[in-house]
Scaffold this motif. Structure first.
Motif, mmCIF file in Angstrom:
data_model
loop_
_atom_site.group_PDB
_atom_site.id
_atom_site.type_symbol
_atom_site.label_atom_id
_atom_site.label_comp_id
_atom_site.label_asym_id
_atom_site.label_seq_id
_atom_site.Cartn_x
_atom_site.Cartn_y
_atom_site.Cartn_z
ATOM 1 N N ALA A 1 0.808 -1.222 0.000
ATOM 2 C CA ALA A 1 0.000 0.000 0.000
ATOM 3 C C ALA A 1 0.841 1.271 0.000
ATOM 4 N N HIS A 2 1.893 1.302 0.815
ATOM 5 C CA HIS A 2 2.681 2.528 0.955
ATOM 6 C C HIS A 2 3.932 2.534 0.071
ATOM 7 N N ALA A 3 4.705 1.460 0.120
ATOM 8 C CA ALA A 3 5.959 1.447 -0.646
ATOM 9 C C ALA A 3 5.716 1.319 -2.147
ATOM 10 N N GLN A 4 4.699 0.525 -2.544
ATOM 11 C CA GLN A 4 4.436 0.310 -3.966
ATOM 12 C C GLN A 4 3.156 0.987 -4.457
ATOM 13 N N GLN A 5 2.402 1.576 -3.537
ATOM 14 C CA GLN A 5 1.152 2.250 -3.887
ATOM 15 C C GLN A 5 0.171 1.298 -4.586
ATOM 16 N N VAL A 6 0.137 0.058 -4.117
ATOM 17 C CA VAL A 6 -0.776 -0.950 -4.670
ATOM 18 C C VAL A 6 -1.887 -1.201 -3.659
ATOM 19 N N ARG A 7 -3.063 -0.687 -3.949
ATOM 20 C CA ARG A 7 -4.218 -0.882 -3.067
ATOM 21 C C ARG A 7 -5.425 -1.430 -3.828
ATOM 22 N N ALA A 8 -5.677 -0.887 -5.004
ATOM 23 C CA ALA A 8 -6.894 -1.236 -5.741
ATOM 24 C C ALA A 8 -6.853 -2.651 -6.306
#
Length: 425
Positions: free
Chosen positions: A317-324
């Motif tokens: 979520a934070h390091a790779q910005q992968v949430r969706a």
């Protein structure tokens, strides 16, 4: 922020640190996003407080050992990176600072031995399996051990899974849509080998040929994030060679490993392999991102409705910005109701070796996360990282709640094969 850091003396790593420190305007947006600040409430246990400490040490105004207690308590979760309006690359700063400071530190003989034990065990599946098996036998001595040695025993499963070696190649089912390389990881091959096998089955079902290159090893994140830069470079160089083939992507199913591979440009900054590191990192994708981009084949409906809570691993979520993307995969399963976890953006306390080296703070965060999960009323918890899986499972059990925890790809695999979904005990 003006700085007097001697960048020339520090070399390429000093460049990185000075840039990050200069970007911080001390606005305070990072405070509510920082797990240790939430737990401890001290300014020096916040990202902006730690940036100030690092600046003072690097400028020669503060002794390294005076700052270390506060810097050691940083999880490296990068929640502050998501919250920062100024774009401070705090993750790069703390990792680089630890690599610079660790060789200069004074540690007790016990601390040195403990860290050597971690570094010489966790990244090597065969060694870790032997150590974990021995740890199960050592449970009887647990009350007599210091807290730092009790913590690893609490995280071990009740039974060690059987060894399930990975094949060299998994062919695509039907028409081949892509050809990828896959990083098997370290600890999860021992603790939860089905993470990888479920991932390989889902990829094959979706027309993906998967190569598990020989010669691959630990991504190096464990060493890099604990200041062992030389060791991290050794692991990373082996992977640069192992993953040098032609692939559509290099996939991981562990948030920490994926983030570690994507950090190779930082690790190799100023090294001869810098360009090669950038090329590898550009191909690295979390398996959830790859499947969404590829287009997931239809998933059969579940036998019964299922309420699922998804936990965001920090390094997704934070390091790779992968949430969706993980949520999109889960929502593609007919009959699944996805629920959000309160304070979902805060770290569960696993954070690589953090729950081994800072067991008290990690336990506080682990219990906090487990209670928030219970508040959702979910029947099942899903995450995309072995560390989060272990931490959440441990603290749910401590609260007396046997809610099953699965990897995102495990649940998808079970839906595809119509296999039984584990139920709460």
């Amino acid at each position: 922020m003006q700085h007097k850091i001697d960048v020339e003396k520090l070399g390429p790593q000093g460049e990185i640190m000075a840039h990050a420190i200069e970007a911080c305007v001390h606005c305070g947006f990072c405070l509510p996003a920082c797990p240790t600040y939430q737990v401890l409430g001290e300014e020096m246990d916040s990202p902006r407080g730690r940036i100030f400490l690092m600046k003072e040490v690097l400028e020669g105004n503060l002794q390294l050992e005076e700052a270390q207690p506060y810097l050691d308590k940083c999880l490296g979760c990068q929640g502050c990176v998501t919250a920062c309006p100024s774009g401070v690359p705090y993750g790069e700063l703390i990792a680089t600072y630890r690599g610079w400071s660790e060789p200069q530190r004074h540690r007790s003989p016990f601390q040195k031995l403990f860290r050597i034990g971690i570094q010489e065990t966790l990244p090597y599946p065969s060694r870790f399996r032997a150590a974990a098996t021995l740890g199960r036998l050592g449970q009887l001595l647990k009350p007599l051990l210091p807290p730092m040695l009790q913590a690893p025993l609490e995280l071990l499963p009740d039974q060690m899974p059987k060894h399930q070696p990975l094949p060299e190649v998994v062919p695509a089912e039907g028409e081949r849509r892509a050809r990828v390389a896959f990083l098997g990881g370290c600890a999860q091959q021992v603790l939860q080998p089905n993470f990888n096998h479920a991932t390989l089955r889902v990829l094959a079902r979706n027309g993906v040929e998967v190569v598990i290159p020989k010669g691959q090893g630990c991504c190096g994140a464990l060493a890099m994030h604990t200041g062992e830069r030389t060791r991290a470079l050794r692991f990373a160089r082996a992977n640069l060679s192992a993953f040098a083939g032609e692939y559509d992507a290099i996939l991981t199913n562990a948030a920490g490993c994926g983030s570690g591979l994507r950090e190779y440009p930082l690790l190799f900054h100023g090294e001869p392999e810098q360009a090669q590191a950038h090329q590898l990192a550009a191909k690295v994708k979390d398996v959830s991102v790859f499947l969404v981009e590829l287009g997931l084949k239809a998933v059969p409906p579940l036998e019964r409705p299922l309420k699922v809570a998804y936990h965001d691993a920090c390094h997704l979520a934070h390091a790779q910005q992968v949430r969706a993307e993980p949520r999109q995969l889960l929502k593609s399963i007919p009959g699944l109701e996805l629920v959000e976890i309160p304070e979902g953006e805060l770290c569960c306390g696993s954070a690589g070796t953090y729950n081994l080296e800072q067991p008290e703070i990690a336990a506080t965060l682990g219990e906090r996360k487990a209670r928030h999960i219970l508040a959702t009323g979910a029947e099942l918890v899903v995450t995309g990282n072995i560390g989060c899986f272990t931490q959440i499972q441990t603290h749910l059990r401590k609260l007396g709640r046997e809610i099953p925890v699965l990897h995102t790809l495990e649940l998808l695999d079970r839906a595809y094969t119509q296999s039984p979904i584990p139920q709460a005990g």
